[in-house]
Design a protein around this motif. Structure first.
Motif, mmCIF file in Angstrom:
data_model
loop_
_atom_site.group_PDB
_atom_site.id
_atom_site.type_symbol
_atom_site.label_atom_id
_atom_site.label_comp_id
_atom_site.label_asym_id
_atom_site.label_seq_id
_atom_site.Cartn_x
_atom_site.Cartn_y
_atom_site.Cartn_z
ATOM 1 N N VAL A 134 0.857 -1.181 0.000
ATOM 2 C CA VAL A 134 0.000 0.000 0.000
ATOM 3 C C VAL A 134 0.897 1.235 0.000
ATOM 4 C CG1 VAL A 134 -1.789 1.284 1.211
ATOM 5 C CG2 VAL A 134 -1.832 -1.227 1.241
ATOM 6 N N MET A 135 0.728 2.074 -0.995
ATOM 7 C CA MET A 135 1.432 3.348 -1.089
ATOM 8 C C MET A 135 0.481 4.427 -0.600
ATOM 9 S SD MET A 135 4.512 2.772 -2.292
ATOM 10 C CE MET A 135 4.974 4.454 -2.711
ATOM 11 N N ARG A 136 0.832 5.050 0.525
ATOM 12 C CA ARG A 136 -0.007 6.095 1.116
ATOM 13 C C ARG A 136 0.695 7.447 1.001
ATOM 14 N NH1 ARG A 136 -1.230 6.789 7.626
ATOM 15 N NH2 ARG A 136 -2.148 8.883 7.480
ATOM 16 N N GLU A 137 0.015 8.427 0.404
ATOM 17 C CA GLU A 137 0.560 9.782 0.359
ATOM 18 C C GLU A 137 0.530 10.350 1.773
ATOM 19 O OE1 GLU A 137 1.688 13.587 -0.026
ATOM 20 O OE2 GLU A 137 -0.302 13.150 0.766
ATOM 21 N N MET A 138 1.661 10.894 2.255
ATOM 22 C CA MET A 138 1.806 11.196 3.678
ATOM 23 C C MET A 138 1.802 12.680 4.033
ATOM 24 S SD MET A 138 1.981 8.112 4.843
ATOM 25 C CE MET A 138 2.235 8.523 6.562
ATOM 26 N N CYS A 139 1.882 13.574 3.052
ATOM 27 C CA CYS A 139 2.098 14.993 3.385
ATOM 28 C C CYS A 139 1.019 15.926 2.853
ATOM 29 C CB CYS A 139 3.468 15.443 2.857
ATOM 30 S SG CYS A 139 4.853 14.685 3.737
ATOM 31 N N GLY A 140 -0.117 15.393 2.451
ATOM 32 C CA GLY A 140 -1.175 16.244 1.927
ATOM 33 C C GLY A 140 -2.546 15.749 2.342
ATOM 34 N N GLY A 141 -3.574 16.264 1.677
ATOM 35 C CA GLY A 141 -4.932 15.828 1.935
ATOM 36 C C GLY A 141 -5.554 16.441 3.169
ATOM 37 N N ASN A 164 -10.004 18.725 1.694
ATOM 38 C CA ASN A 164 -9.167 17.668 1.130
ATOM 39 C C ASN A 164 -8.474 18.225 -0.110
ATOM 40 O OD1 ASN A 164 -8.051 15.073 0.700
ATOM 41 N ND2 ASN A 164 -9.657 14.609 -0.787
ATOM 42 N N GLU A 165 -7.322 18.846 0.084
ATOM 43 C CA GLU A 165 -6.667 19.544 -1.021
ATOM 44 C C GLU A 165 -5.356 18.874 -1.433
ATOM 45 O OE1 GLU A 165 -5.432 23.522 0.014
ATOM 46 O OE2 GLU A 165 -5.410 23.052 2.145
ATOM 47 N N TYR A 166 -5.162 18.800 -2.738
ATOM 48 C CA TYR A 166 -3.922 18.301 -3.325
ATOM 49 C C TYR A 166 -3.530 19.171 -4.503
ATOM 50 C CZ TYR A 166 -3.311 13.963 -0.714
ATOM 51 O OH TYR A 166 -3.056 13.058 0.293
ATOM 52 N N THR A 167 -2.248 19.473 -4.619
ATOM 53 C CA THR A 167 -1.746 20.184 -5.794
ATOM 54 C C THR A 167 -1.296 19.167 -6.827
ATOM 55 O OG1 THR A 167 0.548 20.278 -5.012
ATOM 56 C CG2 THR A 167 -0.938 22.052 -4.301
ATOM 57 N N SER A 168 -1.163 19.628 -8.058
ATOM 58 C CA SER A 168 -0.680 18.737 -9.112
ATOM 59 C C SER A 168 0.732 18.253 -8.794
ATOM 60 C CB SER A 168 -0.712 19.449 -10.460
ATOM 61 O OG SER A 168 0.050 20.651 -10.408
ATOM 62 N N PHE A 169 1.554 19.119 -8.211
ATOM 63 C CA PHE A 169 2.920 18.721 -7.839
ATOM 64 C C PHE A 169 2.904 17.562 -6.841
ATOM 65 C CE2 PHE A 169 6.268 19.138 -4.596
ATOM 66 C CZ PHE A 169 7.388 18.849 -5.362
ATOM 67 N N GLU A 170 2.047 17.654 -5.824
ATOM 68 C CA GLU A 170 1.981 16.596 -4.816
ATOM 69 C C GLU A 170 1.536 15.272 -5.422
ATOM 70 O OE1 GLU A 170 0.833 18.911 -0.687
ATOM 71 O OE2 GLU A 170 -0.709 18.712 -2.231
ATOM 72 N N ILE A 171 0.561 15.319 -6.282
ATOM 73 C CA ILE A 171 0.059 14.093 -6.914
ATOM 74 C C ILE A 171 1.104 13.509 -7.858
ATOM 75 C CG2 ILE A 171 -1.739 13.093 -8.375
ATOM 76 C CD1 ILE A 171 -3.588 15.383 -7.384
ATOM 77 N N GLU A 172 1.746 14.361 -8.641
ATOM 78 C CA GLU A 172 2.734 13.882 -9.615
ATOM 79 C C GLU A 172 3.902 13.168 -8.949
ATOM 80 O OE1 GLU A 172 3.715 17.440 -11.650
ATOM 81 O OE2 GLU A 172 1.910 17.420 -12.918
#
Length: 366
Positions: A134-141, A164-172
């Motif tokens: 499981v890959m969990r994004e840890m610094c946003g949302g 619940n906010e994410y930038t394109s940079f964070e997602i990429e």
């Protein structure tokens, strides 16, 4: 070469499982000729009790100057209702440390150990061979947004909100890290979102799909809505390889994956600032078990140390670049499972020390 490690035992059972992990690490270092410089500090509840803050600036500086950070477990009822000025990271020492180190890529592996399948609710034919990352994004949302609060309404009620906010940079950057992990495994990845109802999820799906087709055509990508992903993982865990999700969904799914293994007590994790190539290292990352501080069993000597020990293995693999040493720890853990020496969370009666000593003896015999 000296590897600098910052140790943060934390709260509850954290100090107990950390002591076990350091005992194992000491034997590993002596056996393999590793040169380690280990320093210890406090985090979250332990830091609050001693310094009146959940994460000191000195701790952050020490972590930034280290090659890796080991964390036991943090939190507990004693500190749950303490509120101080600032955003969410000021209320949670571990969250603050993750943000300061920018360790956005959370790796949370869970697999079915053959000798522990009877400890799961699955029939053997449904779970045998399951091996999920499981890959969990840890610094946003929504966990880390500063756009949150509770406001009074004119009708006498209240409105609570967390954006619940994410930038394109964070997602990429998270998508690329997840695809890189998939390339190191079976080349399959499921991206989880709620793009049908959540705007941030729609951007997530668009960006993940584009990066997958443009940069990782060799990796098979599927998009699942979060509710269906959770259902399908419970129904057929062997169908999954890598699951990538945002902070909230990744938190939920990684705990559900504990069912595959038989206990949250044996799940490790790594929070990294990127994905190193095999045999290389990246840091500083944070390595910690998935389980919580379990204050109800703290001090009883029955906490399962395996999640913390396997987190050390992840540190050796990703933070130091010693893949083969990490695999030896895995082999030593597997032998301890096969012996039937299990802590109460797995239905056994062994103590934390008994399991730790067995893993150490197994490692020495490999």
């Amino acid at each position: 070469m000296v590897t600098r490690i910052l140790v943060l035992p934390g709260d509850g059972i954290g100090p107990e499982v950390m002591a076990s992990a350091l005992d194992v690490l000491d034997v590993v270092a002596m056996t393999e000729g590793l040169h380690l410089d280990i320093t210890e500090d406090v985090l979250h509840g332990a830091a609050w009790n001693k310094y009146g803050t959940f994460c000191r600036p000195e701790t952050i500086t020490n972590a930034q100057q280290s090659d890796a950070v080991l964390v036991g477990a943090v939190g507990g009822p004693e500190w749950d209702h303490i509120t101080i000025e600032g955003g969410p990271t000021e209320q949670d020492g571990l969250m603050k440390l993750r943000m300061e180190l920018d360790v956005f890529a959370g790796l949370r592996p869970a697999k079915a150990w053959n000798c522990l399948i009877s400890k799961t609710p699955y029939r053997p034919d449904l779970v045998q061979g399951a091996d999920v990352m499981v890959m969990r994004e840890m610094c946003g949302g929504s966990f880390l947004t500063t756009h949150r609060g509770i406001e009074d309404l004119t009708d006498g009620g209240q409105r609570a909100f967390d954006l619940n906010e994410y930038t394109s940079f964070e997602i990429e950057r998270f998508a690329r890290a997840s695809f890189e992990v998939a390339r190191l495994r079976k080349g399959k990845i499921v991206s989880v979102d709620k793009s049908n109802v959540v705007v941030a999820g729609a951007l997530w799906r668009e960006i993940v799909g584009r990066i997958g087709s443009d940069e990782y055509p060799d990796v098979k990508l599927q998009h699942y809505f979060a509710d269906n992903a959770i259902y399908q993982l419970g129904l057929n865990p062997t169908a999954f390889d890598v699951i990538m999700a945002d902070n909230l969904f990744g938190d939920l799914i990684s705990d559900q994956a504990g069912i595959i293994a038989g206990s949250l007590g044996i799940l490790p994790s790594a929070c990294l600032p990127g994905i190193p190539k095999p045999g290389e290292s990246i840091g500083p990352g944070i390595y910690e078990p998935v389980h919580g501080s379990a204050p109800d069993i703290a001090g009883q000597g029955i906490a399962n140390p395996i999640g913390m020990i396997l987190s050390v293995a992840m540190m050796l693999e990703f933070g130091i670049g010693h893949d083969q040493v990490a695999q030896k720890i895995h082999a030593a853990v597997a032998l301890s499972f096969e012996s039937g020496t299990l802590t109460p969370d797995l239905g056994g009666s062994a103590t934390t020390k008994e399991v730790t000593d067995l893993v150490i003896n197994n490692y020495r015999g490999l």
